[in-house]
Write an enzyme that holds these catalytic residues in place. Sequence first.
Site, PDB file in Angstrom:
ATOM      1  CB  SER A 179      -0.828  -1.443  -8.531  1.00 30.22           C
ATOM      2  OG  SER A 179       0.005  -2.565  -8.306  1.00 30.22           O
ATOM      3  CE  LYS A 189       2.654  -1.085  -5.532  1.00 30.00           C
ATOM      4  NZ  LYS A 189       1.298  -0.854  -6.119  1.00 30.00           N
TER       5      LYS A 189
END
Length: 300
Positions: free
Chosen positions: A72, A150
């Site tokens: 990701s 993230k």
Amino acid sequence: MADPVRPSADGGDQDRPGAAESPADSAAQHQGEAKKKPPLWRELLVLAATALVLTFLIQTFLARVYVIPSQSMEQTLHGCPDCSNDRVLVDKLVYDFSEIEPGEVVVFRGPDAWGNDFVSQRSDNPVVHGLQTVLSLVGLAPPDERDFVKRVIAVGGQTVECCDEQHRVKVDGKPLDEPYIYWQPGTSPADHEPFAPVKVPEGHLWVMGDNRTNSTDSRKQGGGGEAGTVPEENVIGKARVIVLPPSRWQGIGDHNPQAVAMGAPAWQGAVPAGAGVLAAWPVLFLGRRLRKRLTGPSRT
């Protein structure tokens, strides 16, 4: 006439060749020889226990190494099946003294609405389970936790949405500058999945992966919207540097995507250059003074 031998300060004839040791010195020497060194296994046990305690304290309060298990955050952070995943050092102290800013890469505990399908990667074998726990302390095995990594896109009070005519994410109506985004082969900014405006609750963060078409983040977790935001109290720390593998040693960028979009005044951009010029003069002056002192006065 030969010079007389002068006694030493302690009264002994130490200057005389072949002088005998005093009774006190002899007793101390024999006493020292009588003491036995501790066995090697005991020294190793103390060393291992000390190392474990220090590791626990460092991991708990200062920094910790985390494995990047997914794609990701490509290509900022590598994580893929059958490859050497990145290990990153996470600073756990920084947010005790500063605020979380847009653009920073953070590791956080998944909120209750995130990843309810979490499955432990620990073995049922107690020996293997214990070994995995120890290895996770130094980043050689993933932690048995619902932790995510993230990039912060928006903070509490801001409104985030996607997208403008150029398929850019917007915060408070202004498009972001995101040079870190990775578009996988066969994808493009046009594949940016649109989502309606979301006002991030105070004390929460809107986070997204750099691999924008292969990241399950605030857009989807918990059904998206406010449920996809992350409480600031869940943030473990800021990802600072890639420590393994050696071929990937480098710092982790924290480019603020809102800096250009929010239109900072032009004079602010000149501050670093101006500070550099001002700092150069005293450095040059001190350098010349130091050089003169080291070389001394010139001679004709």
